[in-house]
Design a protein around this motif. Structure first.
Motif, mmCIF file in Angstrom:
data_model
loop_
_atom_site.group_PDB
_atom_site.id
_atom_site.type_symbol
_atom_site.label_atom_id
_atom_site.label_comp_id
_atom_site.label_asym_id
_atom_site.label_seq_id
_atom_site.Cartn_x
_atom_site.Cartn_y
_atom_site.Cartn_z
ATOM 1 N N VAL A 3 45.746 35.677 37.855
ATOM 2 C CA VAL A 3 45.237 36.811 38.626
ATOM 3 C C VAL A 3 44.164 36.330 39.593
ATOM 4 O O VAL A 3 44.120 36.739 40.760
ATOM 5 N N LEU A 4 43.323 35.416 39.123
ATOM 6 C CA LEU A 4 42.289 34.836 39.989
ATOM 7 C C LEU A 4 42.924 34.073 41.151
ATOM 8 O O LEU A 4 42.479 34.194 42.302
ATOM 9 N N ALA A 5 43.979 33.316 40.880
ATOM 10 C CA ALA A 5 44.673 32.585 41.953
ATOM 11 C C ALA A 5 45.243 33.554 42.978
ATOM 12 O O ALA A 5 45.118 33.341 44.188
ATOM 13 N N HIS A 6 45.841 34.628 42.498
ATOM 14 C CA HIS A 6 46.401 35.638 43.403
ATOM 15 C C HIS A 6 45.303 36.236 44.286
ATOM 16 O O HIS A 6 45.479 36.373 45.503
ATOM 17 N N LEU A 7 44.170 36.558 43.686
ATOM 18 C CA LEU A 7 43.044 37.095 44.447
ATOM 19 C C LEU A 7 42.561 36.088 45.490
ATOM 20 O O LEU A 7 42.318 36.443 46.647
ATOM 21 N N ARG A 8 42.438 34.840 45.096
ATOM 22 C CA ARG A 8 41.956 33.813 46.039
ATOM 23 C C ARG A 8 42.940 33.614 47.189
ATOM 24 O O ARG A 8 42.526 33.346 48.326
ATOM 25 N N LEU A 9 44.225 33.756 46.944
ATOM 26 C CA LEU A 9 45.199 33.667 48.035
ATOM 27 C C LEU A 9 45.016 34.829 49.005
ATOM 28 O O LEU A 9 45.047 34.641 50.220
ATOM 29 N N ILE A 10 44.808 36.022 48.472
ATOM 30 C CA ILE A 10 44.571 37.191 49.323
ATOM 31 C C ILE A 10 43.300 37.001 50.147
ATOM 32 O O ILE A 10 43.237 37.402 51.311
ATOM 33 N N GLN A 11 42.300 36.372 49.553
ATOM 34 C CA GLN A 11 41.028 36.137 50.231
ATOM 35 C C GLN A 11 41.078 34.915 51.154
ATOM 36 O O GLN A 11 40.064 34.517 51.694
ATOM 37 N N ASN A 12 42.259 34.331 51.302
ATOM 38 C CA ASN A 12 42.451 33.143 52.135
ATOM 39 C C ASN A 12 41.570 31.976 51.671
ATOM 40 O O ASN A 12 40.932 31.295 52.464
ATOM 41 N N ARG A 13 41.581 31.765 50.370
ATOM 42 C CA ARG A 13 40.837 30.668 49.748
ATOM 43 C C ARG A 13 41.815 29.815 48.938
ATOM 44 O O ARG A 13 41.770 29.781 47.715
ATOM 45 N N GLU B 170 36.177 44.809 43.700
ATOM 46 C CA GLU B 170 36.198 45.268 42.310
ATOM 47 C C GLU B 170 36.949 44.270 41.429
ATOM 48 O O GLU B 170 36.506 43.947 40.329
ATOM 49 N N ALA B 171 38.080 43.803 41.921
ATOM 50 C CA ALA B 171 38.871 42.836 41.165
ATOM 51 C C ALA B 171 38.049 41.587 40.877
ATOM 52 O O ALA B 171 38.061 41.069 39.751
ATOM 53 N N SER B 172 37.336 41.134 41.874
ATOM 54 C CA SER B 172 36.505 39.939 41.716
ATOM 55 C C SER B 172 35.458 40.144 40.624
ATOM 56 O O SER B 172 35.214 39.248 39.802
ATOM 57 N N GLN B 173 34.858 41.323 40.581
ATOM 58 C CA GLN B 173 33.839 41.606 39.570
ATOM 59 C C GLN B 173 34.445 41.630 38.165
ATOM 60 O O GLN B 173 33.884 41.066 37.228
ATOM 61 N N TYR B 174 35.604 42.271 38.017
ATOM 62 C CA TYR B 174 36.260 42.308 36.711
ATOM 63 C C TYR B 174 36.627 40.901 36.242
ATOM 64 O O TYR B 174 36.461 40.555 35.074
ATOM 65 N N ALA C 257 41.587 44.230 36.788
ATOM 66 C CA ALA C 257 41.425 43.396 37.990
ATOM 67 C C ALA C 257 42.750 43.286 38.736
ATOM 68 O O ALA C 257 42.787 43.416 39.964
ATOM 69 N N ASN C 258 43.810 43.065 38.008
ATOM 70 C CA ASN C 258 45.133 42.950 38.624
ATOM 71 C C ASN C 258 45.507 44.252 39.335
ATOM 72 O O ASN C 258 46.029 44.230 40.455
ATOM 73 N N SER C 259 45.243 45.376 38.705
ATOM 74 C CA SER C 259 45.517 46.675 39.328
ATOM 75 C C SER C 259 44.651 46.894 40.557
ATOM 76 O O SER C 259 45.120 47.432 41.575
ATOM 77 N N ALA C 260 43.387 46.475 40.472
ATOM 78 C CA ALA C 260 42.491 46.612 41.629
ATOM 79 C C ALA C 260 43.019 45.802 42.811
ATOM 80 O O ALA C 260 42.959 46.260 43.960
ATOM 81 N N ILE C 261 43.546 44.623 42.554
ATOM 82 C CA ILE C 261 44.136 43.807 43.625
ATOM 83 C C ILE C 261 45.296 44.570 44.259
ATOM 84 O O ILE C 261 45.396 44.645 45.486
#
Length: 161
Positions: free
Chosen positions: A53-63, A26-30, A15-19
């Motif tokens: 990793v989830l926090a990083h993804l949510r920041l990218i998603q503007n959440r 894909e990252a969200s699914q993993y 997931a981290n690599s997908a981000i």
């Protein structure tokens, strides 16, 4: 998707690599799959890394609110384990989230908390990330003023919850 039976850590790392590759779906699914692994089957620091990793993804998603929820969970686990380097990264994510929410005084507090924890272990972090984070200081000073920015420097780390 990864084959059945692939471990928790592998899912989080993929997931981290997908981000990093910009593949946020894909990252969200993993990450979703990794969250289904029972906590009893993971170690606390591995679970905390999942939340980071989830926090990083949510920041990218503007959440940013969702990012703060994930950061709060990570901080609790890092605090319990006295794991300071990853705790610094959690504070950094909280700083970015508070900045995105327009709460610059809290962002400044998280900035100082992250910076204080980073001093003993500077060599191990990606230099570009350190530089980008350091560049927040002028923006935060502008938003809250030098006196406020400096006043929160010695305070206890804020809560991300």
């Amino acid at each position: 998707m990864l084959p059945e039976g692939v471990g928790f850590t592998v899912m989080v790392n993929v997931a981290n690599s997908a981000i990093d590759l910009g593949k946020t779906d894909e990252a969200s699914q993993y990450l979703q799959d990794a969250q289904l692994v029972p906590e009893s089957d993971t170690d606390p620091l591995g679970r905390a890394h999942l939340y980071q990793v989830l926090a990083h993804l949510r920041l990218i998603q503007n959440r940013p609110l969702d990012a703060l929820r994930a950061v709060a969970a990570a901080i609790q686990l890092y605090d319990d384990a006295a794991s300071f380097e990853p705790m610094s990264r959690a504070y950094r994510n909280a700083c970015y989230a508070m900045r995105a929410l327009g709460d610059f005084p809290e962002a400044a507090r998280f900035f100082h908390a992250a910076t204080a924890l980073r001093q003993p272990c500077m060599e191990s972090e990606d230099t570009s990330q350190e530089f980008r984070f350091a560049m927040l200081e002028p923006e935060l000073r502008r938003e809250v003023g030098d006196a406020t920015f400096d006043a929160v420097r010695g305070e206890d780390p804020p809560s991300a919850s």
